[in-house]
Design a protein around this motif. Structure first.
Motif, PDB file in Angstrom:
ATOM      1  N   PHE A   5       0.850  -1.189   0.000  1.00 42.92           N
ATOM      2  CA  PHE A   5       0.000   0.000   0.000  1.00 42.92           C
ATOM      3  C   PHE A   5       0.887   1.241   0.000  1.00 42.92           C
ATOM      4  CE2 PHE A   5      -2.702   3.340   1.680  1.00 42.92           C
ATOM      5  CZ  PHE A   5      -3.941   3.063   1.118  1.00 42.92           C
ATOM      6  N   SER A  17      -5.429  10.144   2.430  1.00 46.48           N
ATOM      7  CA  SER A  17      -5.915   8.766   2.530  1.00 46.48           C
ATOM      8  C   SER A  17      -6.619   8.351   1.248  1.00 46.48           C
ATOM      9  CB  SER A  17      -6.875   8.633   3.720  1.00 46.48           C
ATOM     10  OG  SER A  17      -6.213   8.891   4.934  1.00 46.48           O
ATOM     11  N   THR A  21      -5.186   5.491  -1.381  1.00 42.04           N
ATOM     12  CA  THR A  21      -6.039   4.339  -1.656  1.00 42.04           C
ATOM     13  C   THR A  21      -6.273   4.175  -3.150  1.00 42.04           C
ATOM     14  OG1 THR A  21      -7.142   4.583   0.495  1.00 42.04           O
ATOM     15  CG2 THR A  21      -8.255   3.229  -1.146  1.00 42.04           C
ATOM     16  N   TYR A  24      -3.258   2.726  -4.747  1.00 41.13           N
ATOM     17  CA  TYR A  24      -3.189   1.281  -4.508  1.00 41.13           C
ATOM     18  C   TYR A  24      -4.018   0.515  -5.536  1.00 41.13           C
ATOM     19  CZ  TYR A  24      -4.229  -3.194  -2.217  1.00 41.13           C
ATOM     20  OH  TYR A  24      -4.400  -4.534  -1.941  1.00 41.13           O
ATOM     21  N   PRO A 103      -8.249  -2.220   2.057  1.00 36.73           N
ATOM     22  CA  PRO A 103      -7.803  -1.044   2.810  1.00 36.73           C
ATOM     23  C   PRO A 103      -9.005  -0.246   3.305  1.00 36.73           C
ATOM     24  CG  PRO A 103      -7.425  -0.729   0.460  1.00 36.73           C
ATOM     25  CD  PRO A 103      -7.919  -2.135   0.621  1.00 36.73           C
ATOM     26  N   THR A 105     -10.367   3.122   5.445  1.00 35.16           N
ATOM     27  CA  THR A 105     -10.109   4.417   6.064  1.00 35.16           C
ATOM     28  C   THR A 105     -10.988   4.556   7.296  1.00 35.16           C
ATOM     29  OG1 THR A 105      -9.519   5.467   3.972  1.00 35.16           O
ATOM     30  CG2 THR A 105     -10.189   6.918   5.767  1.00 35.16           C
ATOM     31  N   VAL A 132      -5.535   4.964   7.149  1.00 36.12           N
ATOM     32  CA  VAL A 132      -5.956   3.753   6.445  1.00 36.12           C
ATOM     33  C   VAL A 132      -5.399   2.533   7.174  1.00 36.12           C
ATOM     34  CG1 VAL A 132      -6.030   2.535   4.248  1.00 36.12           C
ATOM     35  CG2 VAL A 132      -5.917   5.038   4.276  1.00 36.12           C
ATOM     36  N   ILE A 134      -4.523  -1.286   7.005  1.00 33.33           N
ATOM     37  CA  ILE A 134      -4.216  -2.175   5.874  1.00 33.33           C
ATOM     38  C   ILE A 134      -3.893  -3.604   6.331  1.00 33.33           C
ATOM     39  CG2 ILE A 134      -3.473  -0.318   4.359  1.00 33.33           C
ATOM     40  CD1 ILE A 134      -0.577  -1.016   5.078  1.00 33.33           C
ATOM     41  N   TYR A 181     -14.664   2.302   2.821  1.00 35.55           N
ATOM     42  CA  TYR A 181     -13.875   1.454   1.943  1.00 35.55           C
ATOM     43  C   TYR A 181     -14.535   1.416   0.574  1.00 35.55           C
ATOM     44  CZ  TYR A 181     -17.248  -2.389   2.701  1.00 35.55           C
ATOM     45  OH  TYR A 181     -18.380  -3.166   2.761  1.00 35.55           O
TER      46      TYR A 181
END
Length: 347
Positions: A5, A17, A21, A24, A103, A105, A132, A134, A181
């Motif tokens: 991540f 965040s 994300t 990712y 992931p 948040t 976040v 993970i 998410y």
């Protein structure tokens, strides 16, 4: 447990965040774009309500509002789950999601995050910090936190007990264990994505928040109102009380948050990106005027420190700096409203 991540530190935790994300999931979007299309720009100065003994100064939209707006306007499938006072359900849901390598948040109180303590001495009791989660190893959670004050981009860790505390702190905007998410998005959708409709809506919201609300406490008018209130403080408060109040504003603007000059520099870059998307020189001019507002906010913070050190600074001088910032902000958003939004209504 997720091992790849991206954990780049960012300017603002909520947009940071979000951007990390998306990265990712293979989607490149700038933090400025997320802040802008998420309608982050907002200001309220309301002296009859107090927060920590100070006349209420709010420098951003409500916590999580940027996440919601940006997700919706980008057409992302996302889930937002608050849990009221059910801590057990909040923690079990989080554990279930991260065990599936999703992931997540979480919204938290920054003051009660143990790993923050050495790096943010000016922390305030703020219930809107985003980080976040993970992965986890038993009751220890692995965290990707984009907070810019952290010393590097390493992952951090928090245990179940502390995470429960920080996700359920009472007070203004209590998180209630809220988490976000995404269903895995398709990166191909964003290869040639047309961001213009989302940008137009973000600019429209900012113009309303900063020059459109018909009360003197909001936006550019609210900055003028704050300036006029500060001019009267010597008749109401002692020098010590004024110094404490101004220093707390300084902490809010520059140390404990992003809210003063930081938001304006961020938003000016969003306007510049919109200028490129729409091929509109007027937006470039508006971005430049907002940079001048940001410079004025930064100057205000510096002069507050000089005032506290009993240097040759008066309250009237501080108020004049705020008036300068307000004028540039009024110019910025009025120009966008009159000369951009109306001629681009198709978006």
């Amino acid at each position: 447990m997720i091992t790849n991540f991206p954990n780049n530190r960012r300017i603002h935790c909520e947009t940071g965040s979000f951007v990390n994300t998306m990265k990712y999931y293979g989607i490149d979007i700038t933090e400025e774009m997320v802040f802008g299309i998420g309608s982050g720009m907002y200001l309220l100065f309301f002296p009859w309500l107090k927060l920590d003994g100070l006349p209420l100064l709010i420098l951003r939209s409500k916590p999580s509002e940027v996440y919601r707006n940006a997700s919706r306007r980008l057409g992302l499938s996302y889930h937002e789950l608050p849990f009221g006072d059910d801590k057990d359900k909040a923690m079990s849901t989080l554990a279930e999601l991260v065990d599936r390598d999703i992931p997540v948040t979480v919204v938290s109180n920054i003051f009660h995050i143990p790993y923050m303590a050495p790096f943010t001495p000016d922390k305030m009791n703020f219930n809107g910090h985003n980080m976040v989660i993970i992965g986890r190893d038993g009751d220890t959670y692995k965290v990707a936190d984009s907070e810019m004050k952290l010393p590097n981009d390493d992952y951090t860790y928090i245990d179940d007990v502390d995470l429960r505390i920080t996700r359920f702190m009472p007070g203004p905007h209590t998180p209630h264990g809220r988490l976000f998410y995404f269903d895995k998005p398709d990166p191909e959708k964003f290869r040639n994505f047309d961001y213009r409709p989302a940008c137009w809506q973000g600019l429209k919201d900012a113009c309303y928040n900063m020059v459109g609300i018909p009360f003197p406490y909001f936006g550019a008018k609210g900055i003028h109102y704050m300036a006029n209130q500060i001019r009267k403080w010597e008749k109401k408060y002692t020098r010590e009380q004024i110094e404490d109040a101004l220093y707390n504003y300084y902490r809010l603007l520059e140390r404990a948050g992003t809210g003063g000059s930081g938001y304006r520099y961020l938003y000016s870059r969003f306007i510049s990106q919109c200028a490129d998307l729409f091929q509109d020189e007027m937006l470039t001019t508006s971005a430049e005027s907002l940079v001048k507002a940001a410079d004025a906010w930064r100057n205000f913070s510096v002069e507050v420190l000089h005032y506290k050190k009993k240097m040759d600074v008066t309250l009237n001088q501080l108020a004049e700096i705020l008036d300068e910032a307000a004028n540039y902000e009024y110019l910025t958003y009025s120009n966008i409203k009159k000369n951009f939004l109306k001629k681009n209504k198709r978006f």
